[in-house]
Write a protein that holds these residues in place. Structure first.
Motif, PDB file in Angstrom:
ATOM      1  N   LEU A  37     -39.758 129.894 -18.139  1.00 30.72           N
ATOM      2  CA  LEU A  37     -38.796 129.838 -17.042  1.00 30.72           C
ATOM      3  C   LEU A  37     -37.593 128.984 -17.411  1.00 30.72           C
ATOM      4  N   ALA A  38     -37.847 127.871 -18.129  1.00 35.25           N
ATOM      5  CA  ALA A  38     -36.744 127.005 -18.538  1.00 35.25           C
ATOM      6  C   ALA A  38     -35.795 127.759 -19.460  1.00 35.25           C
ATOM      7  N   MET A  39     -36.366 128.577 -20.345  1.00 35.39           N
ATOM      8  CA  MET A  39     -35.541 129.351 -21.273  1.00 35.39           C
ATOM      9  C   MET A  39     -34.684 130.346 -20.505  1.00 35.39           C
ATOM     10  N   VAL A  87     -35.711 119.784 -22.436  1.00 40.11           N
ATOM     11  CA  VAL A  87     -35.084 120.095 -23.722  1.00 40.11           C
ATOM     12  C   VAL A  87     -35.034 121.609 -23.937  1.00 40.11           C
ATOM     13  N   VAL A  88     -36.108 122.322 -23.568  1.00 37.21           N
ATOM     14  CA  VAL A  88     -36.087 123.786 -23.667  1.00 37.21           C
ATOM     15  C   VAL A  88     -34.931 124.339 -22.840  1.00 37.21           C
ATOM     16  N   TYR A  89     -34.788 123.810 -21.620  1.00 38.51           N
ATOM     17  CA  TYR A  89     -33.748 124.300 -20.718  1.00 38.51           C
ATOM     18  C   TYR A  89     -32.353 124.078 -21.294  1.00 38.51           C
ATOM     19  N   VAL A  90     -32.070 122.853 -21.727  1.00 31.90           N
ATOM     20  CA  VAL A  90     -30.711 122.552 -22.168  1.00 31.90           C
ATOM     21  C   VAL A  90     -30.419 123.219 -23.518  1.00 31.90           C
ATOM     22  N   THR A  91     -31.432 123.362 -24.369  1.00 32.67           N
ATOM     23  CA  THR A  91     -31.228 124.051 -25.652  1.00 32.67           C
ATOM     24  C   THR A  91     -30.960 125.536 -25.420  1.00 32.67           C
ATOM     25  N   VAL A 123     -37.675 127.086 -28.108  1.00 31.85           N
ATOM     26  CA  VAL A 123     -39.108 126.806 -28.230  1.00 31.85           C
ATOM     27  C   VAL A 123     -39.357 125.759 -29.319  1.00 31.85           C
ATOM     28  N   ILE A 124     -38.672 125.913 -30.461  1.00 32.33           N
ATOM     29  CA  ILE A 124     -38.820 124.917 -31.533  1.00 32.33           C
ATOM     30  C   ILE A 124     -38.430 123.536 -31.017  1.00 32.33           C
ATOM     31  N   ALA A 125     -37.278 123.464 -30.311  1.00 32.51           N
ATOM     32  CA  ALA A 125     -36.824 122.183 -29.758  1.00 32.51           C
ATOM     33  C   ALA A 125     -37.852 121.636 -28.771  1.00 32.51           C
ATOM     34  N   GLY A 126     -38.431 122.535 -27.949  1.00 34.59           N
ATOM     35  CA  GLY A 126     -39.414 122.105 -26.961  1.00 34.59           C
ATOM     36  C   GLY A 126     -40.666 121.533 -27.616  1.00 34.59           C
ATOM     37  N   LEU A 127     -41.113 122.178 -28.702  1.00 37.86           N
ATOM     38  CA  LEU A 127     -42.308 121.683 -29.391  1.00 37.86           C
ATOM     39  C   LEU A 127     -42.038 120.333 -30.034  1.00 37.86           C
ATOM     40  N   LEU A 128     -40.844 120.187 -30.669  1.00 37.07           N
ATOM     41  CA  LEU A 128     -40.484 118.884 -31.242  1.00 37.07           C
ATOM     42  C   LEU A 128     -40.399 117.833 -30.146  1.00 37.07           C
ATOM     43  N   ALA A 129     -39.831 118.236 -28.994  1.00 42.11           N
ATOM     44  CA  ALA A 129     -39.670 117.295 -27.880  1.00 42.11           C
ATOM     45  C   ALA A 129     -41.027 116.850 -27.348  1.00 42.11           C
TER      46      ALA A 129
END
Lengths: 183, 168
Positions: free
Chosen positions: A96-98, A129-133, A168-174
């Motif tokens: 949903l964030a994406m 982070v997922v949302y803003v990325t 998704v990559i950013a979200g996992l790192l976050a």
């Protein structure tokens, strides 16, 4: 109300407008001066002509897209969004964030107040982070106003395809550092 | 040509949303118009200067240097250089995208340009300083930026792989 900003009108405070505008005036003057010095008046006129054509072409797109962004801002159910992306929303929250990032209007006036509301509603760092990325790399309004007109369909398709996994990559790192970002 | 396509797409989406507003909440028409007018007041005075600046800077950039640093054959080093340039590029989209075409004309490769746009869109110094830092605080902003560091290189690398897999 039209969003988390309540009664404040959209846009920046007056002082910032003039400061940012002054930055562009100085930059335009300096670069135009540099070009005139190197290529002469004819070279400068040629560049100004090209910039003028670009202005005429992009203006209708910008006008329509600003109105489009206004509708998204007015119709987005902020409270429900904050609830959907709240704590424990898991993978559904990521998805949903994406999606939310893609449809959020391009200017910073919309995305950061929403982000703040999300944090206050208890959304985790990773979901934010997922949302803003997603907003930054896949945001639809900026693609439509700026990227598609200026760089063309093939380039946009290539960039979007190459960027699809970034949120998704950013979200996992976050998620790895989320503990350290105090809430 | 692409301008016309973008315009038609935007207008179609606009009609859909206006129809939704008309059915669900007619007051949204007015809110949308007010929001758009507010943004327009910010953009309108800057746009002509931004376009002139981007056009002139693009012409001043020496093609040999652009090609040698960010050209199609430069691979990972081009992507890395472009990521750094994108991260420090000031100004909004009205400077970044016209500048991107100028770089493309000067010989930059698409994968480098994708890294540049990705880095710029994630970092965008002015935006971060004016909006994100005051609203969300140093910790959030700092960690978000740290998490985003590898992304431009990933996007540029993926674009390079896609281009080699399906050239043209």
């Amino acid at each position: 109300m039209s969003g988390p900003h309540g009664h404040t009108p959209p846009g920046e405070p007056r002082r910032r407008i003039t400061r940012t505008t002054r930055f562009f005036v100085v930059l335009a003057t300096a670069s135009a001066g540099g070009l005139a010095w190197r290529d002469g008046a004819a070279g400068l006129l040629d560049a100004l002509g090209d910039a003028g054509i670009l202005l005429l072409l992009v203006t209708p797109v910008i006008l329509a897209a600003l109105l489009l962004g206004g509708y998204v801002q007015a119709l987005l159910p902020y409270n429900r969004v904050a609830r959907w992306l709240g704590p424990d929303s898991g993978w559904r929250g990521y998805g949903l964030a994406m999606l939310g990032g893609i449809v959020t209007p391009a200017g910073p006036f919309a995305v950061f107040p929403i982000l703040l509301a999300l944090r206050q509603a208890g959304a985790g760092f990773a979901v934010c982070v997922v949302y803003v990325t997603s907003w930054a790399t896949l945001g639809a309004q900026r693609v439509l106003i700026w990227e598609l007109p200026f760089l063309g369909f093939d380039f946009v398709a290539l960039r979007l395809l190459a960027s699809l996994a970034l949120p998704v990559i950013a979200g996992l790192l976050a998620a790895v550092v989320a503990q350290r970002v105090s809430r | 040509m692409s301008f016309a396509i973008a315009f038609v797409l935007v207008v179609l989406l606009l009609l859909v949303l206006a129809a939704v507003a008309a059915r669900r909440r007619p007051s949204a028409h007015r809110e949308a118009r007010d929001a758009a007018r507010g943004h327009l007041r910010n953009i309108a005075p800057r746009l002509p200067f931004a376009l002139v600046a981007a056009e002139c800077i693009g012409r001043l950039l020496p093609p040999e240097i652009v090609g040698a640093w960010m050209g199609s054959g430069t691979g990972l080093s081009g992507v890395l250089i472009a990521s750094v340039v994108g991260a420090i590029l000031p100004g909004g989209p009205m400077l970044a995208f016209p500048l991107a075409i100028a770089l493309l004309r000067a010989g930059a490769g698409p994968e480098a340009l994708i890294a540049l746009i990705t880095a710029w869109s994630l970092v965008a110094i002015n935006r971060t300083l004016l909006f994100e830092l005051p609203l969300l605080g140093t910790r959030f902003t700092g960690y978000r930026l740290a998490v985003c560091i590898p992304l431009p290189v990933i996007a540029g690398g993926c674009a390079g792989l896609l281009l080699t897999a399906a050239p043209g």
